[in-house]
Enzyme design. Structure first.
Site, PDB file in Angstrom:
ATOM      1  N   ASP A 203       0.869  -1.182   0.000  1.00 46.73           N
ATOM      2  CA  ASP A 203       0.000   0.000   0.000  1.00 46.73           C
ATOM      3  C   ASP A 203       0.900   1.225   0.000  1.00 46.73           C
ATOM      4  OD1 ASP A 203      -2.257   1.834   0.506  1.00 46.73           O
ATOM      5  OD2 ASP A 203      -3.332   0.012   1.038  1.00 46.73           O
ATOM      6  N   HIS A 278      -2.921   3.240  -4.630  1.00 47.16           N
ATOM      7  CA  HIS A 278      -2.261   2.880  -3.367  1.00 47.16           C
ATOM      8  C   HIS A 278      -0.811   2.438  -3.612  1.00 47.16           C
ATOM      9  CE1 HIS A 278      -5.691   3.293  -0.677  1.00 47.16           C
ATOM     10  NE2 HIS A 278      -6.438   2.728  -1.603  1.00 47.16           N
ATOM     11  N   ASP A 344      -8.663  -0.985  -5.629  1.00 51.16           N
ATOM     12  CA  ASP A 344      -9.558  -0.049  -4.939  1.00 51.16           C
ATOM     13  C   ASP A 344      -9.036   1.383  -4.999  1.00 51.16           C
ATOM     14  OD1 ASP A 344      -7.395  -0.905  -3.343  1.00 51.16           O
ATOM     15  OD2 ASP A 344      -8.367  -0.139  -1.538  1.00 51.16           O
ATOM     16  N   GLU A 345      -9.972   2.325  -4.941  1.00 47.62           N
ATOM     17  CA  GLU A 345      -9.691   3.746  -4.698  1.00 47.62           C
ATOM     18  C   GLU A 345      -8.533   4.298  -5.533  1.00 47.62           C
ATOM     19  OE1 GLU A 345     -10.890   4.154  -0.058  1.00 47.62           O
ATOM     20  OE2 GLU A 345      -8.992   3.156  -0.455  1.00 47.62           O
ATOM     21  N   TRP A 411     -16.878  -4.364  -0.755  1.00 48.23           N
ATOM     22  CA  TRP A 411     -16.577  -3.672   0.509  1.00 48.23           C
ATOM     23  C   TRP A 411     -17.399  -2.406   0.687  1.00 48.23           C
ATOM     24  CZ3 TRP A 411     -13.879   1.126   1.222  1.00 48.23           C
ATOM     25  CH2 TRP A 411     -13.410   1.737   0.059  1.00 48.23           C
ATOM     26  N   TYR A 436     -15.579  -4.113   8.995  1.00 49.35           N
ATOM     27  CA  TYR A 436     -14.319  -3.372   9.157  1.00 49.35           C
ATOM     28  C   TYR A 436     -13.992  -3.270  10.646  1.00 49.35           C
ATOM     29  CZ  TYR A 436     -13.237  -2.264   4.330  1.00 49.35           C
ATOM     30  OH  TYR A 436     -12.862  -2.361   3.014  1.00 49.35           O
TER      31      TYR A 436
HETATM   32  C1  ACM Z   1     -10.695  -0.613   1.002  1.00 41.46           C
HETATM   33  O1  ACM Z   1     -11.133  -0.523   2.156  1.00 41.46           O
HETATM   34  N1  ACM Z   1     -10.082   0.408   0.431  1.00 41.46           N
HETATM   35  C2  ACM Z   1     -10.845  -1.829   0.230  1.00 41.46           C
END
Ligand code: ACM
Ligand code: ZN
Length: 619
Positions: A203, A278, A344-345, A411, A436
């Site tokens: 990350d 990330h 993601d993101e 998620w 989470y």
């Molecule tokens: C995440 O919580 N960014 C998968």
């Protein structure tokens, strides 16, 4: 010779004194988590003692589950003699001669009667799970106290999991966790019959796996200046030439060690290499993998990197080669068939400006940057498929076009999972609202810092059902199961990781294993108390739980409302008032007029655990 005999006699004498000096106990009731599919109590009992023998039949002494079982029994000083056929006063672990369809690969039966305990299963994994159940039938302090006799009430259990994917995740990038903690989390998973360890290895905040071909990933990307004494998000920036002492990575030998440790516990390990976003740690190590024109100086840092703009260039052939090279080194380390490739993101501002990315979009006739990400993911998917692997990605995968074979980890709620299942993709449910475990577990005023504006209580986790409504029969089979996630921005020690995982992981385990018909919150809440004793005896740091009550109202014939409160932690003392400021203990349900404001406070062992909390009875 005489001296030698004397020593043997002394040893036998001491051993028998030792064996007889342990405590004796009679177990009253069982508190098994996850709750078995069927548990029937019978008449009679069996006493486990040093004279109890063990029969392993066709499983054989070298079966991994039998080795694990023998090791544990020895640790508790039971050391049963292995016998060649079943006899009375015996623990039996038996593989079925004929496959029992109702048990599947992971199921087992367990019977306690006057003659002993019989665990049977189709596969060694089932024997292992049957033994985990047996462990939970023994005293909570079995690992630290010496018992010479344990009397178990007779019972019959038939058990198998509701879902195949029972996952637990660990982010080792935001904070690095050494091998010993990872093993501790794996032990926890095994105890609760969880079987998929999702290892978030890369990350923005650190690259955590040895890569021979790109040593800068480890020399540079795995380290940052140490700010662990400062709050995440408010840390001082790195000084010039300040040594980077915080971080680390797993060597390939350590990865092998963890994967083997997990395998002994019937846990598959899924590595996650998160791209194209990330990627700050990659870009500090290899800035040439960023977009053309991106003049950001990327630095592995402590504290949020938000919005996460560090993205690999989607138009660069070197990036694609880099990713394939990484996969070439990852794949031999992880025997399980899944590789997680993140997705993601990924904020795509850079891609919009980058001539290389735009050129790739044009050349491939893609509609937008989302599709460029979709193309990248599919390229890597096809590459790893050639080596027998299936990919998993976060639900952003759906935005760029996903292949039929990819598994989607939902998620951002469950909608992505529903879409994916309808599309024919396998799905793992891990919605933030329930899964989470880096979110606060109770009122932040009484908790160590965690993700701001978050709350996932034990009770909330227990309400999680990975199977969403609205899927047709053929689509339901695509929901493989669920998973809890532990992101580590605010978690910087093993103790804190345990505090956040426990006891919520117990609820997750029951969500994923037990059929809905046997899940009962009141009994789970009681069972958890006994598990907390066991977990603490095994040196786990357990969270405090939430002391905020919740209210149910029921309209009465006279138009008033019957108010009932419930809460999470057994032993909570609830006090309330209805407007006069006079707090009185809540003992039983009471009636109020519609619109009444009810204020509660919670005490536990005489300490204030939840400040004035207001409910309005608006039914
Ligand atoms: C995440 O919580 N960014 C998968
Ligand atoms: Zn680019």
């Amino acid at each position: 010779m005489q001296k030698y005999l004397y020593r043997i006699c002394l040893f036998i004498a001491l051993a028998s004194i030792f064996a007889s000096c342990g405590k004796t106990v009679t177990i009253d009731t069982y508190a098994i988590i996850p709750e078995p599919v069927e548990l029937t109590m019978d008449k009679g009992s069996f006493t486990l003692s040093s004279s109890t023998t063990c029969f392993v039949g066709n499983a054989g002494q070298n079966d991994p589950s039998i080795k694990y079982i023998s090791r544990m029994l020895r640790q508790w000083h039971f050391n049963p003699v292995l016998v060649g056929k079943p006899e009375s006063n015996c623990l039996q672990f038996i593989l079925n001669e004929e496959y029992d369809q109702t048990l599947g690969d992971e199921g087992y039966t367990l019977t306690v009667d006057k003659d002993g305990v019989v665990v049977s299963a189709n596969k060694d994994c089932g024997l292992f799970y049957g033994f985990q159940t047996l462990i939970q039938m023994l005293p909570e302090d079995i690992d630290v106290e010496h018992y010479s006799k344990i009397t178990l009430p007779a019972c019959h259990i038939k058990d198998s999991p509701r879902f195949a994917w029972r996952g637990s995740h660990l982010d080792v990038s935001r904070h690095f966790f050494g091998v010993s903690y990872v093993k501790k989390q794996l032990d926890l998973m095994a105890a609760y019959k969880m079987n998929k360890f999702h290892w978030h290895l890369t990350d923005d905040h650190g690259w955590r796996i040895e890569i021979s071909k790109y040593s800068q990933l480890n020399d540079v990307g795995s380290w940052r200046v140490d700010r662990d004494d400062q709050p995440w998000g408010q840390a001082d920036p790195a000084g010039e030439d300040e040594p980077r002492t915080n971080g680390g990575y797993y060597t390939k030998e350590e990865i092998d060690e963890i994967v083997a440790y997990a395998a002994e516990r019937y846990i598959d390990v899924i590595p996650e290499i998160d791209f194209p976003g990330h990627c700050c740690a990659i870009l500090e190590a290899y800035p040439e993998l960023a977009c053309e024109g991106d003049d950001t100086t990327y630095t592995v840092q402590f504290g949020p990197y938000w919005p996460p703009r560090a993205i690999l260039c989607g138009g660069s052939d070197s990036v694609m080669q880099f990713l394939k090279d990484i996969m070439d080194e990852i794949i031999p380390l992880f025997p399980y068939s899944y590789i997680h490739i993140g997705g993601d993101e990924a904020v795509k501002d850079n891609w919009k400006r980058c001539p290389r990315c735009q050129q790739r979009i044009k050349q491939l006739k893609l509609r937008n940057e989302e599709q460029l990400q979709g193309w990248m993911m599919c390229e890597i998917e096809n590459y790893v498929k050639g080596q027998g692997k299936t990919i998993i990605g976060w639900d952003e995968l759906l935005e760029g076009g996903v292949s039929n074979d990819a598994t989607v980890m939902s998620w951002r709620g469950t909608a992505g999972g529903v879409t994916a299942a309808r599309h024919g993709n396998d799905v793992i449910m891990t919605p933030t609202d329930y899964c989470y475990l880096n979110f606060y577990q109770a009122n932040p005023e009484f908790q160590p810092p965690a993700m701001p504006n978050s709350l996932v209580t034990l009770y909330k986790v227990y309400q999680f059902d990975p199977m969403p409504a609205g899927l047709k029969e053929g689509q339901r089979g695509h929901i493989l199961g669920g998973q809890c996630n532990l992101w580590s921005e605010y978690i910087n020690t093993p103790e804190m990781a345990e505090y956040m995982l426990l006891p919520r992981l117990c609820a997750m385990a029951e969500d994923l294993w037990s059929p809905l018909e046997v899940k009962r919150w009141p009994s789970f809440r009681q069972k958890v108390q006994r598990h907390i004793i066991r977990l603490k005896a095994n040196d786990y740091n357990v969270g405090t739980g939430s002391f905020r009550p919740w209210m149910a109202t029921e309209r009465q014939p006279d138009g008033t409302y019957l108010v009932t409160f419930d809460w999470e932690v057994e032993g909570t003392h609830l006090f309330y008032h209805t407007g006069d400021g006079n707090f009185r203990p809540y003992k039983e349900p009471f009636t109020v007029e519609k619109g009444t404001k009810i204020t509660t406070i919670s005490l536990f062992h005489g300490l204030l655990k939840e400040k004035a909390y207001e409910f309005v009875c608006d039914a």
